[in-house]
Write a protein that holds these residues in place. Structure first.
Motif, short mmCIF file in Angstrom:
data_model
loop_
_atom_site.label_atom_id
_atom_site.label_comp_id
_atom_site.label_asym_id
_atom_site.label_seq_id
_atom_site.Cartn_x
_atom_site.Cartn_y
_atom_site.Cartn_z
N ILE A 48 0.86 -1.20 0.00
CA ILE A 48 0.00 0.00 0.00
C ILE A 48 0.89 1.24 0.00
O ILE A 48 0.67 2.19 -0.76
CB ILE A 48 -0.92 -0.01 1.25
CG1 ILE A 48 -1.78 -1.29 1.28
CG2 ILE A 48 -1.78 1.25 1.31
CD1 ILE A 48 -2.67 -1.50 0.07
N ARG A 49 1.93 1.19 0.83
CA ARG A 49 2.84 2.36 0.88
C ARG A 49 3.57 2.55 -0.44
O ARG A 49 3.81 3.67 -0.89
CB ARG A 49 3.82 2.20 2.05
CG ARG A 49 3.11 2.55 3.37
CD ARG A 49 3.92 2.33 4.61
NE ARG A 49 5.25 2.87 4.56
CZ ARG A 49 6.22 2.44 5.37
NH1 ARG A 49 5.97 1.45 6.22
NH2 ARG A 49 7.40 2.97 5.34
N LEU B 297 2.34 1.90 -3.40
CA LEU B 297 1.36 2.55 -4.28
C LEU B 297 1.25 4.04 -3.96
O LEU B 297 1.26 4.89 -4.86
CB LEU B 297 -0.01 1.86 -4.13
CG LEU B 297 -0.12 0.47 -4.75
CD1 LEU B 297 -1.36 -0.27 -4.21
CD2 LEU B 297 -0.19 0.54 -6.28
N GLN B 298 1.21 4.34 -2.67
CA GLN B 298 1.12 5.77 -2.27
C GLN B 298 2.37 6.52 -2.71
O GLN B 298 2.29 7.67 -3.17
CB GLN B 298 0.93 5.87 -0.75
CG GLN B 298 -0.45 5.38 -0.29
CD GLN B 298 -0.54 5.11 1.22
OE1 GLN B 298 0.48 4.84 1.87
NE2 GLN B 298 -1.75 5.15 1.75
N GLY C 30 2.13 7.80 -6.01
CA GLY C 30 1.00 8.71 -6.20
C GLY C 30 -0.28 8.03 -6.62
O GLY C 30 -1.20 8.67 -7.11
N ASP D 235 -3.81 5.75 -5.87
CA ASP D 235 -4.79 5.59 -4.80
C ASP D 235 -4.99 4.10 -4.55
O ASP D 235 -5.56 3.42 -5.40
CB ASP D 235 -6.12 6.24 -5.24
CG ASP D 235 -7.22 5.97 -4.20
OD1 ASP D 235 -8.35 6.48 -4.39
OD2 ASP D 235 -6.95 5.23 -3.23
N PRO D 236 -4.48 3.58 -3.43
CA PRO D 236 -4.55 2.12 -3.20
C PRO D 236 -5.97 1.55 -3.29
O PRO D 236 -6.15 0.41 -3.70
CB PRO D 236 -3.98 1.97 -1.78
CG PRO D 236 -3.15 3.18 -1.56
CD PRO D 236 -3.80 4.28 -2.32
N SER D 237 -6.97 2.40 -2.99
CA SER D 237 -8.35 1.86 -3.01
C SER D 237 -8.79 1.60 -4.46
O SER D 237 -9.74 0.88 -4.70
CB SER D 237 -9.32 2.85 -2.34
OG SER D 237 -9.35 4.04 -3.12
#
Ligand code: BV8
Ligand code: ZN
Length: 275
Positions: free
Chosen positions: A119-120, A122-123, A126, A128-130
């Motif tokens: 998740i980190r 992906l963040q 830039g 959006d993990p969702s």
């Protein structure tokens, strides 16, 4: 036939793949400094998994289980995504990058890891993990669930509550009174770590199985393939006529049936295979 370890052949397979799944395990995060489970220094070498990662253990001794997950949270919090996390996040979240190596494919990342590093990653690019096609099938060590009202939320506090400050179950065990363990902000009930324990049903099982059943290529990254149902996904893809590529430091279960076997640290072999 013995698995191929030829990157060019693998890249040609990527080019013609349509539905790719990645099934990842603790080896993906090893280079980030998070112990694996079964390897040297692994969690299950230090602790008895069946006295910690099962619902009965939490029932019986929430103080001990919370000290275990406090340690897991702290290790995850201090870790950084490595090149393998970044390579996977790039393919999952940036269509042009995926199209460059697999023009007809979608890719879905199914991780057994609960450290949140995917998740980190992906963040960090830039995304959006969702919105990303990623399943944390065993949950996330930064999620908490109320055992009374089921309220589920993310909690990155370090420590999550004062009584856990400075505890280290590998050193010694504190007897923390239940009222001093993490409590629900909604109802005051006892919180549990938002991970899937042995005997509990992994998240999104049906959705994941659908994706697995459609896949024509499975990348099995950094897992000893011993925990089900995740350990069965490569077999499913093979059964359906798809191909399987294993990325592991050592030989792992059933890798002799794989189409590709890339032995070595995935933080090196995975980016090399893709880019
Ligand atoms: C289920 C979250 C029913 C918690 C985890 C008896 C009673 C109850 C259940 C069972 C039972 N017998 C069998 C079962 C089923 C059980 C199971 O599979 N048990 C095993 C032990 C036989 N499974 C379950 O209980 C699951 N639930 O079955 O529900 C159901 C089934 C189907 C449909 C509906 C309902 C739930 C299992 C989830 C347990 N929770 N984690 C926490 O983390 O604290 S499991 C945890 O262990 C991980 O999430 C992961 O899944 C597993 C560890 O495996 P790995 O990730 O592979 O790590 P490991 O250390 O083993 O291997 C690391 C690998 O990396 C090695 O190969 C190494 O060589 C490699 N490596 C190291 N460095 C690198 C590297 N590779 C590349 N690069 C490197 N740098
Ligand atoms: Zn509550």
């Amino acid at each position: 036939m013995a698995p191929s370890s030829d990157f060019e052949t693998f890249r040609a397979t990527l080019q013609s793949s349509k539905q790719i799944i990645v099934v990842s395990g603790a080896g993906l995060s090893a280079a980030s400094g998070i112990p694996t489970f079964r390897g040297a220094g692994g969690f299950w070498r230090t602790f008895d998994v069946m006295t910690l990662a099962v619902p009965e253990a939490f029932e019986e001794n929430p103080s001990r289980v919370w000290q275990f997950y406090h340690m897991r949270r702290e290790k995850a919090r201090q870790a950084l995504p490595n090149a393998a996390h970044m390579a996977l996040a790039t393919l999952v979240a940036i269509p042009e990058r995926l199209a460059a190596i697999a023009p007809e494919a979608t890719i879905t990342h199914i991780t057994q890891n609960v450290d949140g590093l995917n998740i980190r990653a992906l963040q960090m690019i830039g995304a959006d993990p969702s919105e990303a096609l990623i399943y944390q099938m065993h949950g996330n060590v930064f999620d908490v669930i109320c055992t009374v009202c089921d309220h589920k939320t993310a909690n990155h506090d370090s420590p999550i509550c004062a009584s856990l400050e400075g505890t280290d179950l590998a050193e010694s065990e504190r007897q923390i009174p239940i009222e001093e363990l993490p409590r629900c902000t909604e109802c005051g009930g006892l919180l549990r770590p938002g991970v899937v324990w042995f005997g509990e049903t992994p998240h999104d099982m049906d959705e994941i199985q659908e994706v697995v059943d459609e896949a024509d290529l499975a990348l099995i990254v950094g897992t000893s393939s011993t925990v089900y149902p995740a350990a069965g996904y490569a077999n499913d893809v093979e059964h359906n006529g798809g191909k399987v590529a294993v990325f592991n430091l050592d030989r792992s279960r059933d890798d002799e049936y794989a189409d590709f076997l890339f032995l070595g640290p995935c933080e090196k072999t995975l980016p090399h295979a893709f880019f």
